[in-house]
Write an enzyme that holds these catalytic residues in place. Structure first.
Site, PDB file in Angstrom:
ATOM      1  N   PHE C 118      29.275 -73.647 -51.048  1.00  0.00           N
ATOM      2  CA  PHE C 118      28.227 -72.781 -51.685  1.00  0.00           C
ATOM      3  C   PHE C 118      29.411 -71.571 -52.079  1.00  0.00           C
ATOM      4  CE2 PHE C 118      24.646 -70.263 -51.734  1.00  0.00           C
ATOM      5  CZ  PHE C 118      23.508 -71.069 -52.049  1.00  0.00           C
ATOM      6  N   GLN C 232      21.403 -56.455 -52.912  1.00  0.00           N
ATOM      7  CA  GLN C 232      22.072 -57.497 -53.627  1.00  0.00           C
ATOM      8  C   GLN C 232      21.377 -58.026 -55.024  1.00  0.00           C
ATOM      9  OE1 GLN C 232      22.629 -61.604 -51.726  1.00  0.00           O
ATOM     10  NE2 GLN C 232      24.864 -61.206 -52.120  1.00  0.00           N
ATOM     11  N   HIS C 234      21.289 -60.758 -58.144  1.00  0.00           N
ATOM     12  CA  HIS C 234      21.407 -61.933 -58.609  1.00  0.00           C
ATOM     13  C   HIS C 234      21.744 -62.030 -59.899  1.00  0.00           C
ATOM     14  CE1 HIS C 234      21.710 -66.421 -59.532  1.00  0.00           C
ATOM     15  NE2 HIS C 234      21.834 -66.560 -57.951  1.00  0.00           N
ATOM     16  N   LEU C 244      14.545 -67.678 -60.031  1.00  0.00           N
ATOM     17  CA  LEU C 244      16.125 -67.580 -59.947  1.00  0.00           C
ATOM     18  C   LEU C 244      16.699 -68.691 -60.614  1.00  0.00           C
ATOM     19  CD1 LEU C 244      17.660 -65.653 -57.683  1.00  0.00           C
ATOM     20  CD2 LEU C 244      18.431 -67.723 -56.985  1.00  0.00           C
ATOM     21  N   GLU C 247      23.042 -70.971 -59.591  1.00  0.00           N
ATOM     22  CA  GLU C 247      24.659 -70.952 -60.108  1.00  0.00           C
ATOM     23  C   GLU C 247      24.874 -72.114 -60.828  1.00  0.00           C
ATOM     24  OE1 GLU C 247      26.750 -67.627 -58.053  1.00  0.00           O
ATOM     25  OE2 GLU C 247      26.928 -69.434 -56.738  1.00  0.00           O
ATOM     26  N   ARG C 287      29.178 -62.899 -58.408  1.00  0.00           N
ATOM     27  CA  ARG C 287      27.767 -62.664 -58.914  1.00  0.00           C
ATOM     28  C   ARG C 287      27.868 -61.213 -59.005  1.00  0.00           C
ATOM     29  NH1 ARG C 287      23.524 -64.788 -54.313  1.00  0.00           N
ATOM     30  NH2 ARG C 287      23.768 -67.183 -54.788  1.00  0.00           N
ATOM     31  N   HIS C 355      17.799 -59.290 -55.138  1.00  0.00           N
ATOM     32  CA  HIS C 355      17.603 -60.641 -54.384  1.00  0.00           C
ATOM     33  C   HIS C 355      17.435 -60.453 -53.030  1.00  0.00           C
ATOM     34  CE1 HIS C 355      17.801 -64.879 -53.787  1.00  0.00           C
ATOM     35  NE2 HIS C 355      19.023 -64.936 -53.372  1.00  0.00           N
ATOM     36  N   ARG C 390      25.946 -59.701 -48.862  1.00  0.00           N
ATOM     37  CA  ARG C 390      25.724 -60.778 -48.045  1.00  0.00           C
ATOM     38  C   ARG C 390      26.268 -62.093 -48.758  1.00  0.00           C
ATOM     39  NH1 ARG C 390      21.599 -64.956 -48.439  1.00  0.00           N
ATOM     40  NH2 ARG C 390      21.100 -64.072 -50.219  1.00  0.00           N
TER      41      ARG C 390
END
Lengths: 247, 135, 582
Positions: C118, C232, C234, C244, C247, C287, C355, C390
């Site tokens: 991830f 944060q 995205h 969303l 990725e 990101r 996000h 995060r």
């Protein structure tokens, strides 16, 4: 494409109305608008008193189920443009008591869900330090479908048996019971069977099959119930042939 | 401040219409399947009538057959046949729903579960036909 | 009349953190009565939307040390390192416990848990349940919670205020939505588990219920909000719905194009375009850098003007239907089903969307806030393990670890407390009932519309406290928020019904959001440096000398925020350059 469409929406305020009625609203028609967007347009710009539930707008929280032109639908996944040229009727989910406008009382489902014990039952619980219960991808596959239920309750709105007999346990609750029954880690099948083989449990189902047809997550509750009936019948025959054999 | 009665929840439970099953094909199908039990019962009664006529002798049996030739009864039996077939087909199509069979971890396709039912039906029908038609 | 009930521990919010805490309390002491008060049925909570996964060290070639380091460096050294250590150590047990409760984690052929890579995590350590990890986690917790008879649920109750007696939080006032009845629910300890506040912004992945309720409740009661300036983004959300686009769509070879059809990322020091995707370059850059590049394109007028503001495009068409169906079925399904766009044939309009909130109610390792009797866990809280940014797949284990810890701590606290003094508390509850009636239900003559104020708040937040911040713009936003607070006083409700008054709920949510928005703006204005998700164009460098510290925003008596600083806990990992993981 026309640029507006008419919504026919159920209104009901128990403090004022004896029974629900319809109110119509004209809303813009856009390619990417779902029924829920149209309702939000009404709430934000036209009539702030219109009440309905919604949250994620991506088909996973299960809040926004309603009857759209008579069909149970997740309104976040139902484009208004499908209903050209309109009008589109939006009503609360069928077979549930109406609380207000498009909001129904679903507490009955939660009681039923609790009754079928939708949690992992073990004779002996494993300690966390001993690691996970092993489960192969194939074993995980057997219950995956039933585990996809988002509790949107479209299946209850589609089920005529539930409409006629509100005591019937109903599709989603039984599918969730079967989700644990078919989980290789679970040992509670018999405990749940005692509850579900009662009259209002699985035997209420007459296999109309509409629950499966309307399910937005392809859970197939109708299949779950038929599987359950087979298990119950087998258990019954077993107990008939071997009354001494404890389960 | 508002009194407590103002806050009693009051829900509206819509009545289910007597004709609810007319609105949708799947509901109608369901009612028809429920209805089919009446016709199956009729076939059972008919069989009992035939047996009892046989027991009373050839004359009675011929009389029963005469009676069965009446158009109204032919129609009734044709209708019953339709319902019995309808019931059978829906029942067989149900089989894969009730039986989730897996071979080496892969679910067996619905066709493989339904087909044996139809084959068995065909075989038994053929056997009965042979019994009846050979003489 | 006011209805009163009482419990030992009360949870506000029934999402992942709340349910985990409730179970922890029942397991710690089955005799304690637990209440879950939630504005939605627990299985509707926003935890349900998390897709990716949950990080927990389980792989033999992984180590706790590495997960700790990834988290701290990813957070740009603003994480409390003792908190991160606790978190990383306890995450795997929590994930295993969930497995024991039936969570359908994806498996390896041999039956063990499968983990996958991830973004930001240098080792493979993300547990997942297909692409619906949050959904399965939430439903497992909810269904498991049903077996504990000591847990009473108050489903669809909206909490409007915390009740405080003698400096100690002892319950809440809540509206039972189904009847409109205002109720006091007394408890010896209260845990906030209400999640984030993404709805403060216009473009967000957050569900409509994410309105910062718990943050505002704590803030109004006197607890400080920590690190609120860290929001944060995205980089690829759908502009209209905020859905969303993972990725993976870029990892499979998707291009990001501006309105001229140009792969603009090459202009932002993110590598040169190659036909095949290359790790850490172009579309697979970090990101935040991708989100920042979007803003720069917008400033140069090279984004397209869509129905919902400026967008760039994610182009998957060259991958072809076969690849898209095989490798990105969920992406295509989301686009088709919820926005009527077919990525096989059409460009997907995307833009950065809010996000996650790194900040939240200030708590210690046990979820305890500075207010006695008040705890917080999950996105509403800031322990802090997320620092300035995060890492993906840390939030699900966070709500488990700290949900459980807060539950146990609150249970222990409640067990040692006397029953609250009802008379004192009821007086406050009656006050609140009067306020709700005067301010909303029985007031007439106002002219403001909730949706107008909400839109203006979201617009000003996007402008001032968005991806890039600047002192003058932040000051302007702060002023605008004060104006909106005033205008909120003359809002009109069309809906005067007691039953399921969703308009009243919207008004209350808006007032919560305005408080939270003020905190975000204020903290962002005070932090004159750039770190992690907080980027100031007027202060582009990180400044450890002054700002290796958490901001704590307190509410002053005039209702305006005041910021203090608290040094970051550094144990073994001295601050270094932030290295971007993939």
């Amino acid at each position: 494409m026309a640029d507006r469409i008419t919504l026919k929406v159920t209104r009901y305020d128990p403090g004022r109305d004896h029974e629900p009625g319809f109110q119509t609203y004209e809303v813009p028609l856009r390619k990417d608008w779902v029924v829920l967007d149209a309702l939000n347009y009404v709430k934000d710009k036209v009539d702030g008193s219109l009440s309905f539930r919604w949250s994620c707008r991506m088909g996973i929280c299960g809040s926004c189920g309603m009857m759209v032109n008579g069909e149970p639908k997740l309104t976040c996944a139902t484009f208004v443009s499908e209903y050209m040229p309109g009008p589109v009727s939006v009503e609360p989910l069928k077979h549930f008591p109406i609380l207000r406008d498009l909001i129904v009382d679903i507490s009955d489902f939660l009681e039923k869900l609790t009754k079928v014990k939708p949690w992992l039952i073990r004779e002996e619980e494993r300690r966390v330090v001993d690691g996970e219960y092993l489960q192969t991808p194939e074993q995980a596959d057997t219950f995956r479908q039933f585990s996809m239920c988002i509790n949107c309750l479209l299946c209850y709105a589609a089920c005529p048996v539930y409409g006629l007999d509100p005591l019937f346990t109903g599709p989603a609750a039984i599918a969730l019971a079967q989700r644990y029954n078919t989980d290789s880690r679970d040992q509670g099948t018999n405990e749940r069977l005692d509850i579900l083989s009662q009259h209002d449990g699985i035997w209420g189902c007459t296999f109309v099959g509409d629950c499966t047809r309307v399910c937005p997550k392809h859970v197939d509750p109708a299949g779950a119930i038929q599987q359950y009936k087979l298990t119950a019948a087998k258990e019954w025959i077993k107990s008939l042939l071997m009354p001494w054999g404890g389960r | 401040m508002a009194g407590p009665t103002e806050y009693l929840p009051k829900t509206f439970r819509p009545r289910v219409s007597t004709y609810w099953w007319l609105g949708r094909w799947s509901y109608l199908k369901f009612i028809l399947r429920e209805l089919s039990s009446i016709f199956i019962a009729w076939f059972v009664i008919l069989t009992l009538l035939q047996i009892s006529a046989l027991k009373r002798g050839p004359a009675d049996y011929v009389q029963l057959q005469e009676w069965l030739r009446r158009p109204i009864l032919v129609a009734l039996n044709a209708l019953s046949l339709f319902f019995v077939v309808f019931h059978t087909v829906t029942w067989f199509n149900l089989a894969p729903k009730a039986m989730s069979i897996r071979v080496r971890g892969k679910p067996v396709s619905n066709l493989l579960i339904t087909a044996p039912n139809y084959l068995a039906w065909l075989a038994i029908s053929a056997a009965v036909a042979w019994l009846l038609l050979r003489g | 009349m006011l209805d009163v009930s009482s419990h030992d521990v009360l949870l506000v919010g029934g999402g992942g953190a709340g349910l985990r805490a409730a179970i922890a309390i029942s397991e710690a002491d089955a005799g304690l009565s637990v209440a879950i008060v939630s504005k939605v049925y627990p299985m509707r909570s926003h935890t349900v939307s998390a897709e990716g996964g949950a990080a927990g060290v389980i792989h033999p070639d992984d180590s706790l040390e590495e997960h700790i380091y990834d988290t701290i460096s990813g957070g740009d050294w603003l994480c409390d390192q003792d908190a991160v250590e606790t978190f990383v150590k306890e995450a795997p047990e929590e994930l295993l416990r969930l497995e024991h409760w039936g969570c359908p984690w994806s498996r390896q052929e041999d039956g063990h848990i499968a983990v996958r890579p991830f973004g930001g995590m240098k080792k493979t350590r993300t547990w997942f349940a297909a692409d619906k990890t949050g959904f399965h986690l939430l439903h497992t917790l909810f269904q498991t919670s049903l077996k504990f008879s000591a847990i009473t649920r108050y489903d669809e109750y909206f909490v409007t205020r915390l009740l405080i007696n003698d400096g100690c939080v002892q319950g809440v006032v809540a509206i039972e939505l189904a009847t409109g009845r205002i109720q006091a629910i007394i408890a010896k300890a209260v845990i906030l588990c209400t999640g984030g506040c993404g709805r403060v912004f216009r473009f967000t992945t957050n569900a409509s219920i994410k309105t910062g309720d718990g943050m505002a409740l704590a803030y109004r009661a006197g607890a400080p909000l920590k690190d609120m300036e860290f929001v944060q983004y995205h980089p690829t959300g759908l502009p209209f719905t905020g859905i969303l686009i993972t990725e993976a769509a870029r990892a499979e070879g998707g291009y990001l194009l501006n309105k001229e059809g140009y792969r603009y990322l090459q202009d932002y020091n993110l590598g040169t375009p190659q036909p095949k995707p290359v790790l850490r370059s172009m579309e697979l850059g970090p990101r935040d850098r991708l989100s920042q590049a979007f803003v720069k394109e917008q400033e140069q007028g090279r984004t397209s003007e869509g129905l919902y503001g400026p967008v760039v495009y994610l182009d998957l068409r060259h991958l072809g239907e076969k690849v898209i169906n095989a490798r990105l079925p969920f992406v295509r399904e989301l686009c088709l089903k919820y926005e009527n766009i077919d990525p096989v044939k059409e460009l997907i309009p995307v833009r950065p969307v809010v996000h996650y909130m790194m900040g939240g109610v200030h708590t210690d390792l046990n979820g305890a806030t500075p207010l006695k009797g008040l705890y917080a866990a999950g996105e509403v809280a800031c322990v802090s393990i997320n620092g300035a940014n995060r890492l993906g797949s840390n939030s699900l284990p966070e709500l488990l670890v700290f949900g459980a810890r807060a539950g146990r701590a609150a249970a222990a606290f409640a067990a040692g407390q006397q029953a609250p003094n009802r008379r004192q508390i009821l007086a406050q509850a009656l006050d609140e009932e009067t306020r709700l009636h005067d301010q909303f239900l029985q007031k007439s003559g106002g002219r403001e519309r909730i949706s107008t104020l909400r839109d203006e708040m979201q617009t000003t937040m996007e402008k001032g406290a968005g991806i890039y911040r600047r002192g003058d713009l932040l000051t302007h936003t702060a002023g605008k928020l004060i104006e909106l607070q005033e205008r909120l006083g003359s809002v009109t409700l069309y809906d005067r019904s007691h039953v399921f008054n969703t308009e009243l709920v919207s008004a209350l949510e808006l007032s919560f959001m305005l408080d939270v928005a003020e905190c975000i703006t204020h903290a962002a204005l005070q932090r004159t440096e750039s770190r992690g998700a907080h980027q100031r164009t007027d202060f582009p460098a990180r400044n450890d000398e002054r700002f290796l510290a958490h901001s704590l925003v307190y509410r002053q008596t005039d209702g305006r925020p005041r910021t203090e600083y608290l040094p970051v806990t550094i144990t073994r990992w001295p601050p270094g350059e932030r290295v971007y993981g993939r």
